[in-house]
Every structure is written in structure tokens, then in C-alpha cells.
Design a protein around this motif. Structure first.
Motif, PDB file in Angstrom:
ATOM      1  N   LEU A  62      36.908  35.705  54.143  1.00  0.00           N
ATOM      2  CA  LEU A  62      36.329  36.104  52.859  1.00  0.00           C
ATOM      3  C   LEU A  62      37.166  37.190  52.194  1.00  0.00           C
ATOM      4  O   LEU A  62      37.364  37.180  50.972  1.00  0.00           O
ATOM      5  CB  LEU A  62      34.886  36.571  53.050  1.00  0.00           C
ATOM      6  CG  LEU A  62      33.876  35.472  53.371  1.00  0.00           C
ATOM      7  CD1 LEU A  62      32.521  36.077  53.712  1.00  0.00           C
ATOM      8  CD2 LEU A  62      33.755  34.490  52.233  1.00  0.00           C
ATOM      9  N   GLU A  63      37.672  38.120  52.985  1.00  0.00           N
ATOM     10  CA  GLU A  63      38.537  39.179  52.441  1.00  0.00           C
ATOM     11  C   GLU A  63      39.850  38.599  51.921  1.00  0.00           C
ATOM     12  O   GLU A  63      40.342  38.983  50.861  1.00  0.00           O
ATOM     13  CB  GLU A  63      38.805  40.232  53.516  1.00  0.00           C
ATOM     14  CG  GLU A  63      39.676  41.372  53.079  1.00  0.00           C
ATOM     15  CD  GLU A  63      39.060  42.208  51.962  1.00  0.00           C
ATOM     16  OE1 GLU A  63      39.835  42.846  51.229  1.00  0.00           O
ATOM     17  OE2 GLU A  63      37.830  42.225  51.825  1.00  0.00           O
ATOM     18  N   VAL A  64      40.415  37.646  52.647  1.00  0.00           N
ATOM     19  CA  VAL A  64      41.644  36.983  52.196  1.00  0.00           C
ATOM     20  C   VAL A  64      41.378  36.231  50.893  1.00  0.00           C
ATOM     21  O   VAL A  64      42.181  36.283  49.955  1.00  0.00           O
ATOM     22  CB  VAL A  64      42.178  36.028  53.294  1.00  0.00           C
ATOM     23  CG1 VAL A  64      43.245  35.106  52.747  1.00  0.00           C
ATOM     24  CG2 VAL A  64      42.700  36.820  54.469  1.00  0.00           C
ATOM     25  N   ARG A  65      40.229  35.553  50.818  1.00  0.00           N
ATOM     26  CA  ARG A  65      39.875  34.836  49.598  1.00  0.00           C
ATOM     27  C   ARG A  65      39.756  35.791  48.419  1.00  0.00           C
ATOM     28  O   ARG A  65      40.253  35.522  47.319  1.00  0.00           O
ATOM     29  CB  ARG A  65      38.558  34.090  49.804  1.00  0.00           C
ATOM     30  CG  ARG A  65      38.089  33.320  48.591  1.00  0.00           C
ATOM     31  CD  ARG A  65      36.744  32.628  48.893  1.00  0.00           C
ATOM     32  NE  ARG A  65      36.242  31.975  47.718  1.00  0.00           N
ATOM     33  CZ  ARG A  65      35.423  32.543  46.834  1.00  0.00           C
ATOM     34  NH1 ARG A  65      35.033  33.782  47.003  1.00  0.00           N
ATOM     35  NH2 ARG A  65      35.008  31.870  45.786  1.00  0.00           N
ATOM     36  N   ARG A  66      39.106  36.933  48.616  1.00  0.00           N
ATOM     37  CA  ARG A  66      38.947  37.923  47.556  1.00  0.00           C
ATOM     38  C   ARG A  66      40.306  38.451  47.107  1.00  0.00           C
ATOM     39  O   ARG A  66      40.598  38.564  45.922  1.00  0.00           O
ATOM     40  CB  ARG A  66      38.072  39.080  48.032  1.00  0.00           C
ATOM     41  CG  ARG A  66      37.752  40.081  46.937  1.00  0.00           C
ATOM     42  CD  ARG A  66      37.253  41.409  47.490  1.00  0.00           C
ATOM     43  NE  ARG A  66      38.209  42.077  48.341  1.00  0.00           N
ATOM     44  CZ  ARG A  66      39.292  42.744  47.901  1.00  0.00           C
ATOM     45  NH1 ARG A  66      39.559  42.792  46.616  1.00  0.00           N
ATOM     46  NH2 ARG A  66      40.109  43.335  48.735  1.00  0.00           N
ATOM     47  N   SER A  67      41.161  38.705  48.068  1.00  0.00           N
ATOM     48  CA  SER A  67      42.493  39.215  47.749  1.00  0.00           C
ATOM     49  C   SER A  67      43.318  38.177  46.992  1.00  0.00           C
ATOM     50  O   SER A  67      44.027  38.508  46.029  1.00  0.00           O
ATOM     51  CB  SER A  67      43.202  39.622  49.039  1.00  0.00           C
ATOM     52  OG  SER A  67      44.498  40.065  48.780  1.00  0.00           O
ATOM     53  N   LEU A  68      43.240  36.932  47.414  1.00  0.00           N
ATOM     54  CA  LEU A  68      43.973  35.868  46.720  1.00  0.00           C
ATOM     55  C   LEU A  68      43.448  35.671  45.302  1.00  0.00           C
ATOM     56  O   LEU A  68      44.229  35.424  44.374  1.00  0.00           O
ATOM     57  CB  LEU A  68      43.886  34.561  47.505  1.00  0.00           C
ATOM     58  CG  LEU A  68      44.714  34.503  48.789  1.00  0.00           C
ATOM     59  CD1 LEU A  68      44.404  33.216  49.539  1.00  0.00           C
ATOM     60  CD2 LEU A  68      46.186  34.618  48.493  1.00  0.00           C
ATOM     61  N   HIS A  69      42.156  35.782  45.130  1.00  0.00           N
ATOM     62  CA  HIS A  69      41.580  35.657  43.793  1.00  0.00           C
ATOM     63  C   HIS A  69      42.083  36.784  42.886  1.00  0.00           C
ATOM     64  O   HIS A  69      42.445  36.544  41.725  1.00  0.00           O
ATOM     65  CB  HIS A  69      40.053  35.667  43.870  1.00  0.00           C
ATOM     66  CG  HIS A  69      39.386  35.508  42.548  1.00  0.00           C
ATOM     67  ND1 HIS A  69      39.424  34.333  41.834  1.00  0.00           N
ATOM     68  CD2 HIS A  69      38.701  36.384  41.782  1.00  0.00           C
ATOM     69  CE1 HIS A  69      38.780  34.488  40.699  1.00  0.00           C
ATOM     70  NE2 HIS A  69      38.329  35.730  40.641  1.00  0.00           N
ATOM     71  N   ALA A  70      42.120  38.005  43.425  1.00  0.00           N
ATOM     72  CA  ALA A  70      42.626  39.137  42.638  1.00  0.00           C
ATOM     73  C   ALA A  70      44.104  38.936  42.289  1.00  0.00           C
ATOM     74  O   ALA A  70      44.535  39.218  41.164  1.00  0.00           O
ATOM     75  CB  ALA A  70      42.431  40.439  43.411  1.00  0.00           C
ATOM     76  N   SER A  71      44.875  38.427  43.238  1.00  0.00           N
ATOM     77  CA  SER A  71      46.295  38.165  42.978  1.00  0.00           C
ATOM     78  C   SER A  71      46.464  37.087  41.918  1.00  0.00           C
ATOM     79  O   SER A  71      47.318  37.192  41.035  1.00  0.00           O
ATOM     80  CB  SER A  71      47.005  37.726  44.261  1.00  0.00           C
ATOM     81  OG  SER A  71      47.003  38.758  45.212  1.00  0.00           O
ATOM     82  N   ALA A  72      45.648  36.051  41.987  1.00  0.00           N
ATOM     83  CA  ALA A  72      45.729  34.968  41.000  1.00  0.00           C
ATOM     84  C   ALA A  72      45.395  35.488  39.607  1.00  0.00           C
ATOM     85  O   ALA A  72      46.045  35.109  38.624  1.00  0.00           O
ATOM     86  CB  ALA A  72      44.790  33.832  41.388  1.00  0.00           C
ATOM     87  N   THR A  73      44.404  36.371  39.516  1.00  0.00           N
ATOM     88  CA  THR A  73      44.049  36.947  38.223  1.00  0.00           C
ATOM     89  C   THR A  73      45.213  37.760  37.663  1.00  0.00           C
ATOM     90  O   THR A  73      45.560  37.645  36.484  1.00  0.00           O
ATOM     91  CB  THR A  73      42.793  37.838  38.367  1.00  0.00           C
ATOM     92  OG1 THR A  73      41.728  37.042  38.891  1.00  0.00           O
ATOM     93  CG2 THR A  73      42.381  38.429  37.047  1.00  0.00           C
ATOM     94  N   GLY A  74      45.842  38.552  38.515  1.00  0.00           N
ATOM     95  CA  GLY A  74      47.004  39.334  38.076  1.00  0.00           C
ATOM     96  C   GLY A  74      48.169  38.453  37.669  1.00  0.00           C
ATOM     97  O   GLY A  74      48.856  38.729  36.674  1.00  0.00           O
ATOM     98  N   LEU A  75      48.396  37.389  38.412  1.00  0.00           N
ATOM     99  CA  LEU A  75      49.491  36.478  38.076  1.00  0.00           C
ATOM    100  C   LEU A  75      49.227  35.743  36.767  1.00  0.00           C
ATOM    101  O   LEU A  75      50.159  35.472  36.001  1.00  0.00           O
ATOM    102  CB  LEU A  75      49.727  35.488  39.214  1.00  0.00           C
ATOM    103  CG  LEU A  75      50.371  36.080  40.465  1.00  0.00           C
ATOM    104  CD1 LEU A  75      50.396  35.051  41.584  1.00  0.00           C
ATOM    105  CD2 LEU A  75      51.766  36.597  40.181  1.00  0.00           C
TER     106      LEU A  75
END
Length: 86
Positions: A21-34
Motif C-alpha cells: 500500500l505504501e509503494v502504491r501511494r508513492s507510485l501514485h504521487a510520482s505519477a502525479t508529479g510526472l
């Protein structure tokens, strides 16, 4: 003993689920930034780079002309160098 093994398996699964779940949250934040970065880059390209395209093409054509002349210039320079007294 069996109960402890089951409890250990449940704890391991819970920890792994939390990590995923933490990895998913981090990937979502990265995708938003990208996505924000991609939008900004598209703006820069449209505003600054596309208008330069025709000029870059013209400059590259001039470089192609210059580069095509270099072998002939080099050959003539070699002839002159051979004739030059030492």
C-alpha cells in the motif's frame, strides 16, 4: 505451535500488504508529479521549441553543405602539403 505459525503468517501478510500500500501511494504521487512535468514540458515545447524548428532545419542544411565540402578541402590541403618544401 500451529497457532503461532498461523499468527506469524498473518503478521507477515499484514506487513507485506502495508508495504504494498505504501509503494502504491508513492507510485501514485510520482505519477502525479510526472504528469505535471509532462504538461510543463509540452508548454515549453509549444511555446519555445516548435517556432525554432524551421531555423534549426535551415542551419542543419547549411552544416550538411559544409560537411560535404570537407573531404574535397582535405584532399586539396594534402596536395598543397605534399608540394610544400620541407
Amino acid at each position: 505451535m500451529a497457532a503461532l505459525s498461523i499468527l506469524l503468517a498473518v503478521v507477515v501478510i499484514a506487513v507485506l500488504a502495508g508495504a504494498l500500500l505504501e509503494v502504491r501511494r508513492s507510485l501514485h504521487a510520482s505519477a502525479t508529479g510526472l504528469n505535471a512535468l509532462a504538461d510543463a514540458l509540452e508548454g515549453v515545447e509549444a511555446e519555445h521549441l516548435r517556432p525554432l524548428e524551421q531555423h534549426v532545419t535551415a542551419i542543419n542544411a547549411q552544416f550538411d553543405t559544409i560537411l560535404s565540402a570537407l573531404p574535397g578541402i582535405g584532399a586539396k590541403a594534402a596536395i598543397v602539403a605534399e608540394r610544400r618544401p620541407r
